[in-house]
Design an enzyme around this catalytic site. Sequence first.
Site, PDB file in Angstrom:
ATOM      1  N   GLU A  58       0.844  -1.195   0.000  1.00  0.00           N
ATOM      2  CA  GLU A  58       0.000   0.000   0.000  1.00  0.00           C
ATOM      3  C   GLU A  58       0.875   1.239   0.000  1.00  0.00           C
ATOM      4  O   GLU A  58       2.065   1.165   0.309  1.00  0.00           O
ATOM      5  CB  GLU A  58      -0.874   0.011   1.275  1.00  0.00           C
ATOM      6  N   LYS A 118       2.087   4.640   1.755  1.00  0.00           N
ATOM      7  CA  LYS A 118       2.128   5.080   3.150  1.00  0.00           C
ATOM      8  C   LYS A 118       1.740   6.558   3.196  1.00  0.00           C
ATOM      9  O   LYS A 118       2.526   7.441   2.834  1.00  0.00           O
ATOM     10  CB  LYS A 118       3.509   4.862   3.758  1.00  0.00           C
ATOM     11  N   ASP A 160       0.842  10.191   4.485  1.00  0.00           N
ATOM     12  CA  ASP A 160       1.429  11.013   5.538  1.00  0.00           C
ATOM     13  C   ASP A 160       0.347  11.904   6.136  1.00  0.00           C
ATOM     14  O   ASP A 160       0.114  13.020   5.671  1.00  0.00           O
ATOM     15  CB  ASP A 160       2.564  11.852   4.951  1.00  0.00           C
ATOM     16  N   TYR A 220      -7.237   1.758   5.637  1.00  0.00           N
ATOM     17  CA  TYR A 220      -6.260   0.730   5.288  1.00  0.00           C
ATOM     18  C   TYR A 220      -6.313  -0.500   6.181  1.00  0.00           C
ATOM     19  O   TYR A 220      -5.400  -1.330   6.127  1.00  0.00           O
ATOM     20  CB  TYR A 220      -4.849   1.302   5.262  1.00  0.00           C
ATOM     21  N   LYS A 271      10.471   3.653   3.838  1.00  0.00           N
ATOM     22  CA  LYS A 271      10.410   5.121   3.800  1.00  0.00           C
ATOM     23  C   LYS A 271      11.366   5.677   2.759  1.00  0.00           C
ATOM     24  O   LYS A 271      12.545   5.312   2.736  1.00  0.00           O
ATOM     25  CB  LYS A 271      10.841   5.678   5.165  1.00  0.00           C
ATOM     26  N   CYS A 274       9.248  51.408  -0.042  1.00  0.00           N
ATOM     27  CA  CYS A 274       8.593  50.417  -0.883  1.00  0.00           C
ATOM     28  C   CYS A 274       9.252  50.414  -2.260  1.00  0.00           C
ATOM     29  O   CYS A 274       9.413  51.474  -2.876  1.00  0.00           O
ATOM     30  CB  CYS A 274       7.113  50.755  -1.014  1.00  0.00           C
ATOM     31  N   CYS A 282       6.531  52.025  -4.797  1.00  0.00           N
ATOM     32  CA  CYS A 282       5.988  53.383  -4.772  1.00  0.00           C
ATOM     33  C   CYS A 282       6.796  54.319  -3.885  1.00  0.00           C
ATOM     34  O   CYS A 282       6.419  55.460  -3.694  1.00  0.00           O
ATOM     35  CB  CYS A 282       4.527  53.364  -4.315  1.00  0.00           C
ATOM     36  N   CYS A 313       3.844  48.129   3.217  1.00  0.00           N
ATOM     37  CA  CYS A 313       3.710  49.414   2.562  1.00  0.00           C
ATOM     38  C   CYS A 313       2.332  49.946   2.925  1.00  0.00           C
ATOM     39  O   CYS A 313       1.329  49.305   2.659  1.00  0.00           O
ATOM     40  CB  CYS A 313       3.828  49.230   1.045  1.00  0.00           C
ATOM     41  N   CYS A 324      -0.621  51.990  -3.668  1.00  0.00           N
ATOM     42  CA  CYS A 324       0.636  51.481  -4.216  1.00  0.00           C
ATOM     43  C   CYS A 324       0.329  50.587  -5.410  1.00  0.00           C
ATOM     44  O   CYS A 324      -0.512  49.702  -5.313  1.00  0.00           O
ATOM     45  CB  CYS A 324       1.373  50.701  -3.124  1.00  0.00           C
TER      46      CYS A 324
END
Length: 673
Positions: A114, A116, A118, A226, A314, A408, A411, A426, A431
């Site tokens: 199967e 695995k 997570d 599962y 794994k 910024c 601008c 900003c 802007c």
Amino acid sequence: MKPEEARARAEELRREIEYHDHRYYVLDDPVIEDAEYDRLVRELVALETAHPELVTPDSPTQRVGGRPREGFVTVQHRAPMLSLANAFDAAELADFDRRVRAGLADEDVDYVVELKFDGVAVSLTYEHGRLVRGATRGDGVTGEEITPNLRTIRSIPLRLRQPGAPDVIEVRGEVYMPKKAFARLNERREDAGLPLFANPRNAAAGSLRQLDPGITAERKLDIWLYGIGYTDGIVFGRHSEALAWLGEQGFRVNPHTRIFSTLEEVERHLEHWREARFELPYVIDGLVLKVDRLDQQERLGATLKSPRWAVAYKYPPEQAETTVEDIIIRVGRTGVLTPTAVLSPVRLAGTTVSRASLHNEDLIREKDIRIGDVVLIHKAGDIIPEILGSRPEKRTGRETPFAMPVQCPECASLLVRPEGEVGVYCPNVACPARLERSLLHFVSRNAFAINGLGPAVIQQLLERRLVADPADLFTLTREELVGLERIGPKSADNLLKAIQNSKRNSLARLIFSLGIRHVGERAARLLAERFGSLADLSAAGREELEAVPEIGPKIADSVLNFFAREQNRRVVAKLVRAGVNTVADRPAAAGTGPLAGKTFVLTGTLEEFSRAEAAARIEELGGRVVSSVSRRTDYVVLGKNPGGKYDKAVKLGVNIIEEPEFKRLLSAIQSGY
Ligand code: IVH
């Protein structure tokens, strides 16, 4: 409708809805239109509203809407939830295979292989075919009971599909958050100034451990089953048969499971998934091998921690080294500046990566990342590139530390760093970089949802100075739109229609659309519910704002700042002038709404509603609240210390519902059905 008829019809509707939920959420193969499905659900809600005694906990209307809880209780698993021993390479896998064959006196062995997943392991208990409990793994012996949260996962059947199920069965599986949902959730959290989840597993765990199942319901969780942990009735010969049975009962079982009888085949399969896993819409961190025959499993037995008949192979986490070529600044729609690393392109977890967000200045300093550095990168949740750290030992001396600009980059406004926050922003709403993104946000699906206003059109509107803020969208003319590239008269008309229609959007959407820092969809909804109009929200003081549940000082501050700015107030006033809806849904007109024609009497004190709130909720849904009980009263809502109205209701045989039922009624109706 007679009570027996209503009961039979409700049952029929539940079966139909369950069938379609299974087609849609489990098989991913719906057979009816959404509208038809909605009609079934609406009919069931109406029936359950008229006959509250028919509501059962496993009705499809009861998935969402449980009330927040005080805390979790622990439950004992009927059989312990063991974990798996790991194998990290081919040699360790071969060791496992040898031990298995030796333990079985060299008999033939079939391995079920199967994926695995997570995520978070859970156990679901069904008694007499009904879901009665769901729990986390906990320490393997006892876990936390999270039934209301698990109910919100639509692919989990509330009832088993076939008769003849054992009296008691505990099934086991993994709840996970799909990669896309994870990326979107983090994007929203970053926008709202909330801490990010490190990966989909943490996001799934955090979503399941919510005391308010309403929040779980908003997170897009799903599940793969599962295995069977415990059952008192049915006997299987093989694990693969148990999986097939789970599928028949309506559970979501993964289609990539295979059976092999030699290690060579297993290894080929492992190699295939080493790369192919990145194409999956969910994260897997390996494969699981399980001996198929249950009699062989029994003979092999288990240690205290893990079975001897299974192993998890794994894959090593994917990481890569590359160079930071530059660090650039992106200005987000709420004005937040995000430093982003431009990387020498490198292959990682299935794609070529050339950018990684660095989130904020503090993080760059903490990880000591300089322009020119060699860095180690990975992908959070297999999809979001992230720099893990730099390699100072590889420096040549030509690397340059990064400094956040004081102005910024778009601008030239002086940047602001609010106290206690990591982000710099900003403050200029006009802007240009902000404007483009805030317009895109304004028209996006969860905000004003104006179809047809994509990035290309927005860019042209800005270039031609046809819009300088979101409110200008509402005064666009047909001529102006037809003048744009790739917009013909027909699409211009459609666009105008979409813009006009969007004016009727809810107050919550409007608040969300404004792009107030830290105000995400949920906060917007809470604010809309509490204040009822944009005018009242903009006039609210700090105390009133902080009195709203879930609204803390950060959001309150941000709302206050937003409405304190002259420019923002001007935009809001323009929106009002353009005719955009700025009030919360008004009570349904008499004679319409799901509670139309129903008369309620309130008596006693309710825990979660003031009398005015309860009345307002009923009226919003079209019902009527009167002060005295008569034969024509449909429901008496019973609170603590009721008065004489209660006795009268009993005498007249009027339907009496208590607060939990009343809440279920409201939430069933409001959960979008
Ligand atoms: S079987 C006794 N199958 O991995 C065997 N577990 O360390 C119990 N997991 O807690 C688990 N995918 O959360 C099994 N296909 C799969 C799985 C799987 C993920 C997780 C599960 C378990 C952990 C084992």
